[in-house]
Design a protein around this motif. Structure first.
Motif, PDB file in Angstrom:
ATOM      1  N   ASN A  22      71.167  23.027  29.079  1.00 39.44           N
ATOM      2  CA  ASN A  22      71.914  22.010  28.167  1.00 39.44           C
ATOM      3  C   ASN A  22      71.372  22.823  27.117  1.00 39.44           C
ATOM      4  O   ASN A  22      71.624  22.048  26.037  1.00 39.44           O
ATOM      5  CB  ASN A  22      70.379  21.024  27.766  1.00 39.44           C
ATOM      6  CG  ASN A  22      70.603  19.852  29.336  1.00 39.44           C
ATOM      7  OD1 ASN A  22      71.664  20.128  30.299  1.00 39.44           O
ATOM      8  ND2 ASN A  22      69.598  19.141  29.327  1.00 39.44           N
ATOM      9  N   GLY A  23      71.835  23.774  26.657  1.00 39.76           N
ATOM     10  CA  GLY A  23      72.590  24.479  25.605  1.00 39.76           C
ATOM     11  C   GLY A  23      71.510  25.569  24.840  1.00 39.76           C
ATOM     12  O   GLY A  23      71.284  25.882  23.747  1.00 39.76           O
ATOM     13  N   GLN A  24      69.960  25.035  25.209  1.00 45.66           N
ATOM     14  CA  GLN A  24      68.862  25.744  24.507  1.00 45.66           C
ATOM     15  C   GLN A  24      68.330  26.615  25.924  1.00 45.66           C
ATOM     16  O   GLN A  24      68.174  26.872  26.878  1.00 45.66           O
ATOM     17  CB  GLN A  24      67.712  24.778  24.492  1.00 45.66           C
ATOM     18  CG  GLN A  24      66.817  25.302  23.732  1.00 45.66           C
ATOM     19  CD  GLN A  24      65.911  23.900  23.566  1.00 45.66           C
ATOM     20  OE1 GLN A  24      65.939  23.017  23.569  1.00 45.66           O
ATOM     21  NE2 GLN A  24      64.880  24.220  22.863  1.00 45.66           N
ATOM     22  N   GLN A  25      67.985  28.142  24.848  1.00 44.74           N
ATOM     23  CA  GLN A  25      66.916  28.748  26.158  1.00 44.74           C
ATOM     24  C   GLN A  25      65.810  28.987  26.419  1.00 44.74           C
ATOM     25  O   GLN A  25      65.295  28.877  25.830  1.00 44.74           O
ATOM     26  CB  GLN A  25      67.200  30.258  24.706  1.00 44.74           C
ATOM     27  CG  GLN A  25      67.168  31.798  25.286  1.00 44.74           C
ATOM     28  CD  GLN A  25      67.817  32.099  26.682  1.00 44.74           C
ATOM     29  OE1 GLN A  25      69.024  32.246  26.756  1.00 44.74           O
ATOM     30  NE2 GLN A  25      67.753  33.405  27.373  1.00 44.74           N
ATOM     31  N   TYR A  26      65.484  29.096  27.690  1.00 43.75           N
ATOM     32  CA  TYR A  26      64.205  28.682  27.804  1.00 43.75           C
ATOM     33  C   TYR A  26      63.785  30.092  29.026  1.00 43.75           C
ATOM     34  O   TYR A  26      64.795  31.484  29.183  1.00 43.75           O
ATOM     35  CB  TYR A  26      64.221  27.612  29.008  1.00 43.75           C
ATOM     36  CG  TYR A  26      64.383  26.177  28.352  1.00 43.75           C
ATOM     37  CD1 TYR A  26      63.327  25.581  27.826  1.00 43.75           C
ATOM     38  CD2 TYR A  26      65.377  25.786  28.373  1.00 43.75           C
ATOM     39  CE1 TYR A  26      63.163  24.614  27.104  1.00 43.75           C
ATOM     40  CE2 TYR A  26      65.212  24.655  28.270  1.00 43.75           C
ATOM     41  CZ  TYR A  26      64.693  23.810  27.178  1.00 43.75           C
ATOM     42  OH  TYR A  26      64.778  22.806  26.565  1.00 43.75           O
ATOM     43  N   SER A  27      62.039  30.499  28.570  1.00 41.30           N
ATOM     44  CA  SER A  27      62.078  32.079  29.699  1.00 41.30           C
ATOM     45  C   SER A  27      60.856  31.324  29.808  1.00 41.30           C
ATOM     46  O   SER A  27      60.035  30.495  29.974  1.00 41.30           O
ATOM     47  CB  SER A  27      61.557  32.648  28.869  1.00 41.30           C
ATOM     48  OG  SER A  27      62.262  32.626  28.146  1.00 41.30           O
ATOM     49  N   THR A  28      60.865  31.763  31.226  1.00 39.66           N
ATOM     50  CA  THR A  28      59.223  31.816  32.358  1.00 39.66           C
ATOM     51  C   THR A  28      59.376  32.506  32.915  1.00 39.66           C
ATOM     52  O   THR A  28      59.382  33.611  33.527  1.00 39.66           O
ATOM     53  CB  THR A  28      60.259  30.471  33.449  1.00 39.66           C
ATOM     54  OG1 THR A  28      61.307  29.618  33.194  1.00 39.66           O
ATOM     55  CG2 THR A  28      59.348  30.336  34.668  1.00 39.66           C
ATOM     56  N   GLY A  78      53.847  38.395  44.298  1.00 43.10           N
ATOM     57  CA  GLY A  78      55.495  38.717  43.866  1.00 43.10           C
ATOM     58  C   GLY A  78      55.011  38.588  42.025  1.00 43.10           C
ATOM     59  O   GLY A  78      54.766  37.699  41.779  1.00 43.10           O
ATOM     60  N   LYS A  79      55.834  38.829  41.282  1.00 44.47           N
ATOM     61  CA  LYS A  79      55.675  38.407  39.747  1.00 44.47           C
ATOM     62  C   LYS A  79      56.929  38.801  39.429  1.00 44.47           C
ATOM     63  O   LYS A  79      57.975  39.690  39.148  1.00 44.47           O
ATOM     64  CB  LYS A  79      54.714  39.385  38.997  1.00 44.47           C
ATOM     65  CG  LYS A  79      53.535  38.794  39.329  1.00 44.47           C
ATOM     66  CD  LYS A  79      52.443  39.230  38.694  1.00 44.47           C
ATOM     67  CE  LYS A  79      51.399  39.181  38.496  1.00 44.47           C
ATOM     68  NZ  LYS A  79      50.052  39.563  38.112  1.00 44.47           N
ATOM     69  N   GLY A  80      57.225  37.855  38.103  1.00 46.48           N
ATOM     70  CA  GLY A  80      58.598  38.186  37.310  1.00 46.48           C
ATOM     71  C   GLY A  80      58.787  37.122  35.975  1.00 46.48           C
ATOM     72  O   GLY A  80      57.631  36.975  35.910  1.00 46.48           O
ATOM     73  N   SER A  81      59.967  37.424  36.019  1.00 40.25           N
ATOM     74  CA  SER A  81      60.194  36.811  34.791  1.00 40.25           C
ATOM     75  C   SER A  81      61.863  36.041  34.583  1.00 40.25           C
ATOM     76  O   SER A  81      62.648  36.744  35.732  1.00 40.25           O
ATOM     77  CB  SER A  81      60.156  37.289  33.406  1.00 40.25           C
ATOM     78  OG  SER A  81      61.390  38.546  33.396  1.00 40.25           O
ATOM     79  N   SER A  82      62.659  34.608  33.947  1.00 41.69           N
ATOM     80  CA  SER A  82      63.575  34.406  34.679  1.00 41.69           C
ATOM     81  C   SER A  82      63.399  33.831  33.372  1.00 41.69           C
ATOM     82  O   SER A  82      63.208  33.511  32.290  1.00 41.69           O
ATOM     83  CB  SER A  82      63.627  33.579  34.968  1.00 41.69           C
ATOM     84  OG  SER A  82      64.712  32.588  35.210  1.00 41.69           O
ATOM     85  N   SER A  83      65.049  33.913  32.320  1.00 42.52           N
ATOM     86  CA  SER A  83      65.797  33.300  30.778  1.00 42.52           C
ATOM     87  C   SER A  83      66.814  32.372  31.804  1.00 42.52           C
ATOM     88  O   SER A  83      67.508  32.559  32.140  1.00 42.52           O
ATOM     89  CB  SER A  83      65.785  34.890  30.226  1.00 42.52           C
ATOM     90  OG  SER A  83      66.354  34.159  29.161  1.00 42.52           O
TER      91      SER A  83
END
Length: 163
Positions: free
Chosen positions: A133-139, A124-129
């Motif tokens: 702690n109030g900061q946006q991260y993408s993985t 599988g492949k995907g993404s997460s947002s």
């Protein structure tokens, strides 16, 4: 986020090794025994938790999970908490899309596409947002699952709130 977690894990491992190296031998042995009793094992390259069910190293994370036939037959998905909604949509005979949306302080949205290559192997492949702690991260997510054995040994099946 993956880079952040990897960097934090590496720093924490190095700090733990430094502190343990500075302990008297008897105290270090007691600390290692206490950690082992809690299912935590640290070696030069990795940390394993939950008696080997989770192993974290610089290349990623390996998690072993016991899934019973009854769970498969019921179509259960791992418990994601009250603030999360998960959906699983079949988009082809062997291809599924999973979406998970969580609200609250650390809100997140995760989408993955999973391909079952056989009854014993998937990728599988995907993404997460995620807001952390109030900061946006993408993985970006890459996963692979494979059947290991019909006997889970000391790995217990997951539990669900409605059981």
């Amino acid at each position: 986020m993956e880079a952040m977690h990897s960097s934090q894990m590496q720093q924490a491992m190095e700090e733990m090794k430094r502190q343990m190296a500075n302990m008297p031998a008897e105290q270090r042995k007691m600390m290692e025994e206490a950690m082992a009793a809690s299912g935590i094992h640290v070696n030069e390259d990795s940390v394993s938790l939950a008696n080997g069910q989770v192993n974290i190293n610089k290349n990623g994370m390996l998690a072993k999970q016991c899934i019973t036939q009854e769970e498969i037959d019921r179509g259960e998905v791992a418990d994601v908490g009250d603030e999360c909604q998960s959906t699983l949509t079949q988009i082809a005979k062997n291809r599924f899309k999973s979406t998970q949306v969580c609200t609250g302080e650390n809100s997140s949205t995760t989408e993955t596409e999973i391909v079952f290559h056989s009854p014993t192997h998937y990728t599988g492949k995907g993404s997460s947002s995620q807001v952390f702690n109030g900061q946006q991260y993408s993985t970006n997510i890459t996963m692979e699952g494979k059947w290991i054995d019909s006997d889970c040994g000391d790995i217990l099946p997951a539990t669900y709130d409605d059981e």
